[in-house]
Design an enzyme around this catalytic site. Structure first.
Site, PDB file in Angstrom:
ATOM      1  N   GLY A 119       0.674  -1.021   0.023  1.00  0.00           N
ATOM      2  CA  GLY A 119       0.113  -0.112  -0.122  1.00  0.00           C
ATOM      3  C   GLY A 119       0.951   1.003   0.050  1.00  0.00           C
ATOM      4  N   GLU A 120       0.359   2.274   0.435  1.00  0.00           N
ATOM      5  CA  GLU A 120       1.102   3.636   0.570  1.00  0.00           C
ATOM      6  C   GLU A 120       1.201   4.235  -0.690  1.00  0.00           C
ATOM      7  OE1 GLU A 120       5.032   3.334   2.297  1.00  0.00           O
ATOM      8  OE2 GLU A 120       4.161   2.137   4.095  1.00  0.00           O
ATOM      9  N   GLY A 121       0.589   3.654  -1.684  1.00  0.00           N
ATOM     10  CA  GLY A 121       0.890   4.159  -3.126  1.00  0.00           C
ATOM     11  C   GLY A 121       2.259   3.579  -3.894  1.00  0.00           C
TER      12      GLY A 121
END
Lengths: 317, 317
Positions: A284-286
């Site tokens: 995640g987190e981009g």
């Protein structure tokens, strides 16, 4: 998109010093980007990465391997520059913004009722919409929210059908018992909320603030003609809510990376998207989308920077 | 590689603020790179891209869609900054060097005799060896040479066996008749030279100057402990000659991109390598490997730049 710019970009592509098609997918990426920017010879100078954070009432059901306070701890880590996404954004030449959405007020547990009231949901959408820099020329949205693969799985199941187990994975790493519990939670949520309205209503009932904010940002980028690289499972679930509500609402978006989270490939297939990368990330987190920024930058750099056969005096085939 | 540095890198990896394994392949890339550089927390600051160019007597057999003078025209294009590899090297923060190897003196047509004499072959290997900047911390070698998918296919067939048709593809874009002719040429070359000595002798008899130079550069990089990202079909054929001659000689190399040239996947499989990217490029020049530089840079940036759980005050699982 600007069809004239895309057409002009396609013509330019045919004149560049390479055999036809030899840059593979880079060629279609550059033409797609040119169309959205309305510029046959565009540049990428100002990518923006936004990380949205939210907390989830459904963590009370024991769906994550990490405690919920980690959401806030990681927000601090983002602000201090210590997380993976900080390094990846820097390596991509992107500015990074972090928006923590009411972390002290988790969403409601969706097995008990809708995750968000209508006001809360609209506030989260708006936070996402307003977080997009109108001067950005490329957008990545990422998220942090302990427990948020559970709402993402519930959204995917509610939008696309099938069994809860088809859409539920191990997230940050739950064991077999944890996975069975998580699947039960997803099934209960879908049983309570599925079939109620379109993608946006599903997002309100089963989603979370950071997931709604991602959807808001992706929608804003379309209006601003800022192309978007989608991240992994949670970002794609947010995007799928938009696609469910309005056909074509993801035409300005591509998939950056296929996550190791088990159901992400199926979500991308339903969205008709082929990811640029598949390197086994599941953070995640981009992160996966940020990793793909340099691929798109490279595609555009080739397109706009290469010489034509005529300019270079190279014999065409 | 430096096993102590690799072990220390592995320990550091386990302490970074992410769930275990959540950066997928980026984690193993960073640890591998740390081992070769002898530094548990390395940086990539000085990648070098070298493009070698050579001409091929076998083009007399009509194996390419482009005329041989394009090799020299493209060398000029590289020097003026107009080719794809110029843009890709710049996007990766790499310096780029171009070495044209006796373009006015093509190799011999390998259907008639060995492509290179022993002196010519050694000179090409040495040119590659000497082209590597000892201060580089990452190396990509690429090539330009009209007709050179034909020697690459012949090398692969001679090293790995099977039929000429298994290893012969369309290169820059020959039609069906062209493909049949090219397959005949490969078969004739392998019939004449196959089974003669190890990978280096195969390289001398069936290769070309730019292919030999790539092998020389890859070998030099191993001694200098400079990790290498392999490019497509022709680069991989050069590397395969080294691997055939000495086991372990590609331990410092990874595959950057799986080319659309049909047999490249099979060559990588024989080398036991999984490419980082598969975006349909089939250009050569080092383009696929250059595109992968930023992936490796991102992996190393995460590894060396992220905070540990203890530094960030984040609760571990």
């Amino acid at each position: 998109p600007d069809r004239a710019a895309a057409k002009a970009a396609e013509e330019r592509n045919g004149q560049l010093t390479k055999p036809p098609g030899a840059l593979g997918r880079l060629e279609e990426l550059a033409i797609w980007y040119a169309g959205w920017r309305g510029d046959a010879r565009p540049r990428i100078d100002a990518p923006q990465v936004i990380v949205f954070a939210g907390n989830h009432g459904v963590t009370a059901q024991g769906v994550s391997a990490f405690p919920p306070e980690v959401t806030e701890q990681m927000v601090l880590n983002f602000r201090r520059g210590g997380a993976a996404i900080n390094q990846l954004a820097k390596a991509a030449g992107a500015k990074m913004d972090v928006h923590a959405l009411d972390l002290d007020k988790p969403t409601a547990d969706f097995t008990q009722g809708p995750a968000m009231g209508e006001d809360e949901f609209l506030a989260a959408l708006r936070a996402g919409w307003q977080a997009v820099d109108p001067k950005a020329d490329l957008l990545v949205v990422g998220e942090m929210g302990i427990g948020n693969t559970t709402p993402a799985a519930a959204i995917a199941c509610a939008l696309f059908g099938g069994a809860a187990a088809d859409w539920t994975g191990r997230g940050t790493g739950v064991d077999d018992a944890g996975l069975a519990n998580k699947t039960r939670v997803v099934a209960e949520g879908v049983a309570m909320h599925g079939g109620n309205g379109d993608g946006l209503e599903i997002l309100r009932r089963l989603g979370g603030r950071e997931i709604a904010a991602m959807a808001g940002a992706i929608a804003a980028a379309r209006i601003l003609r800022i192309p978007v690289i989608l991240d992994g499972f949670i970002c794609s679930a947010a995007a799928a809510c938009l696609a469910h509500s309005a056909a074509g609402s993801l035409d300005h978006a591509i998939a950056g990376h296929q996550s190791a989270e088990s159901a992400h490939g199926a979500v991308l297939a339903r969205l008709g998207m082929q990811p640029l990368l598949a390197l086994g990330l599941r953070l995640g987190e981009g992160s996966g989308a940020a990793l793909a920024i340099n691929i798109l930058k490279s595609a555009v750099a080739c397109h706009s920077g290469m010489a034509t056969f005529a300019e270079a005096g190279v014999s065409d085939a």
